[in-house]
Design a protein around this motif. Structure first.
Motif, PDB file in Angstrom:
ATOM      1  N   PHE A   1      33.719  41.757  43.204  1.00 48.60           N
ATOM      2  CA  PHE A   1      35.165  41.964  43.305  1.00 48.60           C
ATOM      3  C   PHE A   1      35.479  43.259  44.044  1.00 48.60           C
ATOM      4  N   ALA A   2      34.745  44.325  43.725  1.00 45.94           N
ATOM      5  CA  ALA A   2      34.993  45.611  44.380  1.00 45.94           C
ATOM      6  C   ALA A   2      34.679  45.549  45.870  1.00 45.94           C
ATOM      7  N   SER A   3      33.680  44.756  46.233  1.00 40.62           N
ATOM      8  CA  SER A   3      33.340  44.628  47.654  1.00 40.62           C
ATOM      9  C   SER A   3      34.405  43.877  48.448  1.00 40.62           C
ATOM     10  N   GLU A   4      35.245  43.118  47.741  1.00 42.45           N
ATOM     11  CA  GLU A   4      36.316  42.360  48.389  1.00 42.45           C
ATOM     12  C   GLU A   4      37.603  43.164  48.522  1.00 42.45           C
ATOM     13  N   LEU A   5      37.649  44.346  47.948  1.00 37.43           N
ATOM     14  CA  LEU A   5      38.864  45.157  48.021  1.00 37.43           C
ATOM     15  C   LEU A   5      39.109  45.615  49.455  1.00 37.43           C
ATOM     16  N   PRO A   6      40.344  45.526  49.929  1.00 36.48           N
ATOM     17  CA  PRO A   6      40.645  45.927  51.309  1.00 36.48           C
ATOM     18  C   PRO A   6      40.805  47.434  51.436  1.00 36.48           C
ATOM     19  N   ASN A   7      40.154  48.030  52.428  1.00 30.82           N
ATOM     20  CA  ASN A   7      40.338  49.436  52.749  1.00 30.82           C
ATOM     21  C   ASN A   7      41.484  49.585  53.746  1.00 30.82           C
ATOM     22  N   GLU A   8      41.993  50.791  53.843  1.00 31.99           N
ATOM     23  CA  GLU A   8      43.043  51.048  54.826  1.00 31.99           C
ATOM     24  C   GLU A   8      42.545  50.796  56.245  1.00 31.99           C
ATOM     25  N   GLN A   9      41.276  50.978  56.460  1.00 29.98           N
ATOM     26  CA  GLN A   9      40.710  50.796  57.782  1.00 29.98           C
ATOM     27  C   GLN A   9      40.231  49.373  58.034  1.00 29.98           C
ATOM     28  N   ASP A  10      40.562  48.490  57.087  1.00 30.69           N
ATOM     29  CA  ASP A  10      40.150  47.098  57.245  1.00 30.69           C
ATOM     30  C   ASP A  10      40.787  46.510  58.491  1.00 30.69           C
ATOM     31  N   PRO A  11      40.013  45.911  59.376  1.00 29.91           N
ATOM     32  CA  PRO A  11      40.580  45.352  60.618  1.00 29.91           C
ATOM     33  C   PRO A  11      41.564  44.213  60.367  1.00 29.91           C
ATOM     34  N   ASP A  12      41.497  43.593  59.172  1.00 29.90           N
ATOM     35  CA  ASP A  12      42.428  42.506  58.874  1.00 29.90           C
ATOM     36  C   ASP A  12      43.828  43.007  58.542  1.00 29.90           C
ATOM     37  N   LEU A  13      43.965  44.313  58.301  1.00 30.91           N
ATOM     38  CA  LEU A  13      45.264  44.873  57.962  1.00 30.91           C
ATOM     39  C   LEU A  13      46.004  45.298  59.213  1.00 30.91           C
ATOM     40  N   THR A  14      47.316  45.175  59.159  1.00 30.80           N
ATOM     41  CA  THR A  14      48.142  45.614  60.280  1.00 30.80           C
ATOM     42  C   THR A  14      48.053  47.122  60.413  1.00 30.80           C
TER      43      THR A  14
ATOM     44  N   PRO B   1      34.128  56.993  43.876  1.00 32.55           N
ATOM     45  CA  PRO B   1      33.239  57.422  44.963  1.00 32.55           C
ATOM     46  C   PRO B   1      34.001  58.144  46.069  1.00 32.55           C
ATOM     47  N   ARG B   2      33.430  59.202  46.539  1.00 29.69           N
ATOM     48  CA  ARG B   2      34.096  60.040  47.554  1.00 29.69           C
ATOM     49  C   ARG B   2      34.393  59.251  48.821  1.00 29.69           C
ATOM     50  N   GLU B   3      33.459  58.439  49.235  1.00 27.82           N
ATOM     51  CA  GLU B   3      33.649  57.656  50.460  1.00 27.82           C
ATOM     52  C   GLU B   3      34.816  56.681  50.304  1.00 27.82           C
ATOM     53  N   PHE B   4      34.922  56.065  49.141  1.00 28.48           N
ATOM     54  CA  PHE B   4      36.005  55.111  48.902  1.00 28.48           C
ATOM     55  C   PHE B   4      37.352  55.830  48.912  1.00 28.48           C
ATOM     56  N   LYS B   5      37.379  57.042  48.358  1.00 31.43           N
ATOM     57  CA  LYS B   5      38.624  57.814  48.343  1.00 31.43           C
ATOM     58  C   LYS B   5      39.029  58.208  49.760  1.00 31.43           C
ATOM     59  N   GLU B   6      38.057  58.556  50.563  1.00 28.98           N
ATOM     60  CA  GLU B   6      38.360  58.928  51.951  1.00 28.98           C
ATOM     61  C   GLU B   6      38.842  57.727  52.761  1.00 28.98           C
ATOM     62  N   HIS B   7      38.369  56.533  52.435  1.00 32.92           N
ATOM     63  CA  HIS B   7      38.787  55.324  53.166  1.00 32.92           C
ATOM     64  C   HIS B   7      40.149  54.804  52.684  1.00 32.92           C
ATOM     65  N   ASN B   8      40.617  55.343  51.566  1.00 34.18           N
ATOM     66  CA  ASN B   8      41.893  54.885  51.023  1.00 34.18           C
ATOM     67  C   ASN B   8      42.756  56.085  50.615  1.00 34.18           C
ATOM     68  N   PRO B   9      43.104  56.934  51.581  1.00 32.26           N
ATOM     69  CA  PRO B   9      43.861  58.154  51.245  1.00 32.26           C
ATOM     70  C   PRO B   9      45.260  57.871  50.702  1.00 32.26           C
ATOM     71  N   TRP B  10      45.892  56.787  51.150  1.00 32.27           N
ATOM     72  CA  TRP B  10      47.256  56.504  50.682  1.00 32.27           C
ATOM     73  C   TRP B  10      47.252  56.131  49.200  1.00 32.27           C
ATOM     74  N   LEU B  11      46.343  55.248  48.804  1.00 24.57           N
ATOM     75  CA  LEU B  11      46.261  54.869  47.391  1.00 24.57           C
ATOM     76  C   LEU B  11      45.792  56.042  46.527  1.00 24.57           C
ATOM     77  N   SER B  12      44.840  56.800  47.029  1.00 25.13           N
ATOM     78  CA  SER B  12      44.306  57.932  46.261  1.00 25.13           C
ATOM     79  C   SER B  12      45.365  58.989  46.014  1.00 25.13           C
ATOM     80  N   SER B  13      46.297  59.138  46.949  1.00 22.55           N
ATOM     81  CA  SER B  13      47.330  60.168  46.794  1.00 22.55           C
ATOM     82  C   SER B  13      48.278  59.853  45.643  1.00 22.55           C
ATOM     83  N   GLY B  14      48.261  58.634  45.149  1.00 20.42           N
ATOM     84  CA  GLY B  14      49.116  58.275  44.015  1.00 20.42           C
ATOM     85  C   GLY B  14      48.575  58.718  42.673  1.00 20.42           C
ATOM     86  N   PHE B  15      47.387  59.339  42.669  1.00 22.76           N
ATOM     87  CA  PHE B  15      46.766  59.793  41.426  1.00 22.76           C
ATOM     88  C   PHE B  15      46.491  61.288  41.553  1.00 22.76           C
TER      89      PHE B  15
END
Length: 280
Positions: A155-168, A261-275
């Motif tokens: 499930f965690a591997s399926e989570l979309p990152n901000e840098q996911d090419p499928d995202l606008t 994980p630090r790498e996951f936080k860096e790939h998702n700065p917008w979501l991380s900023s909410g915490f």
């Protein structure tokens, strides 16, 4: 002659009183108990006998039975006063004893409540771990079905990152949340729904336990120590949606995303900023 008879009578009466008190006591007495019983009795007898010699020495011997009785009026008044003082001391000691009993009762009640909370908390924590072990995700391929923590990793591997090419480009968190909710409805809910509800109950029990903040922090650390990296990732996404908005304040308070994980936080700065605790 009458003096010796009176002394014998009083001594006999005192002995009988002490014997009766000892007979009423079921447990064997120590030397201290015997002293506490015998010393007041001996003091009363001694003071009574001294009255026969000291008072006549100053005021002369009485000439009648009435005068002899009045001779001990001062001793009677002394013992009456001492009895009143003893009553006051007894009341004070009883009040102190009752205060100690109330304190012990309060401590016992708090200990009972703590034990009852711990029993519920660790039982819920055990149900959470048992649910993880029972997780199962059928596989469409020839490989074996995913079970236990492997389901959470998938499930965690399926989570979309901000840098996911499928995202606008520039969509950031809104698109991530929308994609997560879609995956949640289609794939995640049968396993993650009960999982998050059990975790929420664990934290709610901590919050409502009535324990001190230090104790609450200690209990929350037990839960936090069991969260794997995939679980922390999924918890961050869940608390960023309307499903986890009630849970998010407690996630913040007890820093449950601390080991994201630090790498996951860096790939998702917008979501991380909410915490807030992720920025510390």
């Amino acid at each position: 002659m009458w003096f010796l008879v009176a002394v014998f009578f009083v001594a006999t009466l005192g002995f009988l009183v002490v014997w009766w008190l000892v007979a009423k006591m079921k447990q064997p007495r120590s030397l201290r108990d015997w002293v506490l019983i015998g010393l007041p009795t001996a003091s009363v007898l001694l003071l009574w006998m001294l009255g026969w010699t000291v008072i006549p020495h100053f005021f002369g011997r009485p000439n009648s039975a009435g005068a002899a009785g009045d001779m001990f009026g001062s001793i009677t008044s002394l013992f009456s006063g001492l009895a009143f003082v003893g009553l006051i001391v007894t009341l004070v000691l009883q009040r102190s004893e009752l205060s100690l009993q109330r304190k012990e009762l309060s401590e016992t009640r708090e200990e009972f409540q703590r034990q009852r909370f711990e029993a519920r908390y660790f039982s819920t924590l055990n149900l959470l771990n048992q649910h993880i072990r029972n997780m199962r995700l059928p596989s469409d391929e020839e490989s074996r079905d995913l079970r236990g923590s492997a389901v959470l990793e998938y499930f965690a591997s399926e989570l979309p990152n901000e840098q996911d090419p499928d995202l606008t480009l520039g969509a950031h968190g809104e698109m991530q949340i929308a994609q997560y909710l879609q995956l949640y409805d289609i794939l995640f809910e049968p396993n993650l729904g009960p999982y998050f509800r059990l975790m929420y109950n664990c934290v709610r029990q901590i919050e409502n336990s009535g324990a001190s903040e230090e104790e609450k922090e200690a209990y929350s650390k037990i839960l936090r120590a069991q969260l794997s990296s995939p679980e922390v990732k999924l918890l961050m996404f869940n608390c960023s949606t309307s499903w986890g908005e009630e849970f998010k304040p407690w996630v913040e308070k007890y820093r449950l995303l601390k080991h994201l994980p630090r790498e996951f936080k860096e790939h998702n700065p917008w979501l991380s900023s909410g915490f807030r605790h992720l920025e510390e």
